[in-house]
Design an enzyme around this catalytic site. Structure first.
Site, PDB file in Angstrom:
ATOM      1  N   ASN A  10       0.847  -1.195   0.000  1.00  0.00           N
ATOM      2  CA  ASN A  10       0.000   0.000   0.000  1.00  0.00           C
ATOM      3  C   ASN A  10       0.892   1.258   0.000  1.00  0.00           C
ATOM      4  O   ASN A  10       1.595   1.524   0.979  1.00  0.00           O
ATOM      5  CB  ASN A  10      -0.896  -0.049   1.249  1.00  0.00           C
ATOM      6  CG  ASN A  10      -1.840   1.124   1.344  1.00  0.00           C
ATOM      7  OD1 ASN A  10      -1.461   2.244   1.026  1.00  0.00           O
ATOM      8  ND2 ASN A  10      -3.056   0.879   1.788  1.00  0.00           N
ATOM      9  N   GLY A  12       0.258   4.361   0.370  1.00  0.00           N
ATOM     10  CA  GLY A  12      -0.051   5.303   1.457  1.00  0.00           C
ATOM     11  C   GLY A  12       0.665   4.911   2.734  1.00  0.00           C
ATOM     12  O   GLY A  12       1.248   5.753   3.435  1.00  0.00           O
ATOM     13  N   LYS A  13       0.640   3.612   3.038  1.00  0.00           N
ATOM     14  CA  LYS A  13       1.363   3.139   4.228  1.00  0.00           C
ATOM     15  C   LYS A  13       2.868   3.339   4.049  1.00  0.00           C
ATOM     16  O   LYS A  13       3.551   3.756   4.991  1.00  0.00           O
ATOM     17  CB  LYS A  13       1.098   1.640   4.447  1.00  0.00           C
ATOM     18  CG  LYS A  13      -0.290   1.276   4.913  1.00  0.00           C
ATOM     19  CD  LYS A  13      -0.312  -0.231   5.222  1.00  0.00           C
ATOM     20  CE  LYS A  13      -1.689  -0.769   5.492  1.00  0.00           C
ATOM     21  NZ  LYS A  13      -1.672  -2.230   5.724  1.00  0.00           N
ATOM     22  N   ASP A  69      -1.241  -4.411   9.745  1.00  0.00           N
ATOM     23  CA  ASP A  69      -2.612  -4.693   9.342  1.00  0.00           C
ATOM     24  C   ASP A  69      -3.482  -3.679  10.053  1.00  0.00           C
ATOM     25  O   ASP A  69      -3.365  -3.481  11.263  1.00  0.00           O
ATOM     26  CB  ASP A  69      -3.051  -6.123   9.666  1.00  0.00           C
ATOM     27  CG  ASP A  69      -4.269  -6.488   8.841  1.00  0.00           C
ATOM     28  OD1 ASP A  69      -4.158  -6.527   7.594  1.00  0.00           O
ATOM     29  OD2 ASP A  69      -5.349  -6.693   9.411  1.00  0.00           O
ATOM     30  N   PHE A 154      -4.698   8.752   2.701  1.00  0.00           N
ATOM     31  CA  PHE A 154      -5.172   7.708   1.785  1.00  0.00           C
ATOM     32  C   PHE A 154      -6.389   7.037   2.423  1.00  0.00           C
ATOM     33  O   PHE A 154      -6.825   7.408   3.509  1.00  0.00           O
ATOM     34  CB  PHE A 154      -4.055   6.686   1.492  1.00  0.00           C
ATOM     35  CG  PHE A 154      -3.655   5.848   2.690  1.00  0.00           C
ATOM     36  CD1 PHE A 154      -2.769   6.330   3.633  1.00  0.00           C
ATOM     37  CD2 PHE A 154      -4.186   4.573   2.884  1.00  0.00           C
ATOM     38  CE1 PHE A 154      -2.404   5.562   4.739  1.00  0.00           C
ATOM     39  CE2 PHE A 154      -3.824   3.792   3.976  1.00  0.00           C
ATOM     40  CZ  PHE A 154      -2.942   4.292   4.906  1.00  0.00           C
ATOM     41  N   TYR A 156      -9.664   5.861   3.922  1.00  0.00           N
ATOM     42  CA  TYR A 156     -10.874   6.516   4.429  1.00  0.00           C
ATOM     43  C   TYR A 156     -10.602   7.898   5.041  1.00  0.00           C
ATOM     44  O   TYR A 156     -11.506   8.498   5.628  1.00  0.00           O
ATOM     45  CB  TYR A 156     -11.534   5.612   5.489  1.00  0.00           C
ATOM     46  CG  TYR A 156     -11.974   4.263   4.961  1.00  0.00           C
ATOM     47  CD1 TYR A 156     -13.248   4.082   4.414  1.00  0.00           C
ATOM     48  CD2 TYR A 156     -11.117   3.159   4.989  1.00  0.00           C
ATOM     49  CE1 TYR A 156     -13.647   2.839   3.925  1.00  0.00           C
ATOM     50  CE2 TYR A 156     -11.510   1.916   4.500  1.00  0.00           C
ATOM     51  CZ  TYR A 156     -12.775   1.767   3.969  1.00  0.00           C
ATOM     52  OH  TYR A 156     -13.170   0.540   3.476  1.00  0.00           O
ATOM     53  N   ARG A 183      -1.371   4.434  13.255  1.00  0.00           N
ATOM     54  CA  ARG A 183      -0.102   3.891  12.751  1.00  0.00           C
ATOM     55  C   ARG A 183       1.086   4.585  13.419  1.00  0.00           C
ATOM     56  O   ARG A 183       2.048   3.916  13.833  1.00  0.00           O
ATOM     57  CB  ARG A 183      -0.042   4.069  11.219  1.00  0.00           C
ATOM     58  CG  ARG A 183       1.213   3.496  10.556  1.00  0.00           C
ATOM     59  CD  ARG A 183       1.055   3.390   9.053  1.00  0.00           C
ATOM     60  NE  ARG A 183      -0.085   2.534   8.738  1.00  0.00           N
ATOM     61  CZ  ARG A 183      -1.295   2.988   8.353  1.00  0.00           C
ATOM     62  NH1 ARG A 183      -1.508   4.276   8.167  1.00  0.00           N
ATOM     63  NH2 ARG A 183      -2.292   2.157   8.146  1.00  0.00           N
TER      64      ARG A 183
END
Ligand code: ITT
Length: 204
Positions: A10, A12-13, A69, A154, A156, A183
């Site tokens: 991902n 965004g992550k 996750d 990113f 939601y 995060r």
């Protein structure tokens, strides 16, 4: 410098991890550099799925692996989309489609019942069969709006209103989001665990 593989596809992550981990004494390799195949996320919890992703990346890269996750837990939807957040609107769904489904499911639900939280579980495996992974988890409270606001972040973020900041996660500067977010705070906890960890990460 200790080298670890970041077990996510991902982007965004990846952006957020690279920003936060820039201050750590770690060299972060993306799992795309090792052709790591997609992990099967068969767990029922964020923690289980983070472990599955980290184990898969450690196995295919030969490096210690860090996986995330995460997802959005909405009270009025009984905790959905939860561990299914990435593909809420179906296989291959993008952020727009997932948000559209979320807003449709919440249609008619009044503001006071639109409470939600982002949850992030992190797992750091020293090696693929590591019986003592480092685990951390954190959450971030918010309220789901009825329309999108903001262009940062990113997933939601455009519908996730953060009461303490009076704006959405997508309206926050990236550095502010990383300080407050599920995060960012899970990573801060992982850093504390890593500092106390008696098992060395293999030097790269
Ligand atoms: P990897 O498994 O490759 O890491 P993924 O996107 O499939 O990528 P997840 O299964 O952990 O990862 O799903 C997380 C989803 O939760 C993500 O796709 C977003 O829709 C949402 N999400 C998680 N953190 C978020 C954040 O900080 N802002 C907005 N949405 C977030």
């Amino acid at each position: 410098m200790r080298r670890i593989v970041l077990a996510t596809n991902n982007p965004g992550k990846v952006r957020e991890f690279n920003a936060v981990l820039a201050g750590f004494n770690l060299e972060i390799a993306p799992q795309s550099a090792f052709n790591v195949p997609e992990a099967e996320e068969t767990g029922l919890t964020f923690v289980e799925n983070a472990l599955l992703k980290a184990r898969n990346a450690a196995l295919h890269s030969g490096l210690p692996a860090l996986a995330d996750d995460s997802g959005l837990v909405v009270d009025a939807l009984g905790g959905a989309p939860g561990i299914h957040s990435a593909r809420y609107a179906g296989p291959g769904a993008d952020d727009r489609a997932n948000i559209a489904k979320l807003l449709a499911e919440l249609s008619g639900v009044p503001a006071e019942r639109r409470t939600a939280r982002f949850v992030c579980a992190l797992a750091l495996l020293h090696h693929p069969t590591d019986p003592t992974p480092l685990i951390s988890q954190a959450s971030w409270e918010g309220v789901i709006l009825t329309e999108l606001r903001g262009a940062n972040g990113f997933g939601y973020d455009p519908v996730f209103f953060v009461p303490s900041e009076q704006c959405t996660a997508a309206e926050l500067e990236p550095a502010v989001k990383n300080r407050l977010s599920h995060r960012g705070r899970a990573l801060a906890r992982l850093a504390q665990a890593l500092a106390l960890d008696p098992i060395p990460l293999a030097a790269g």
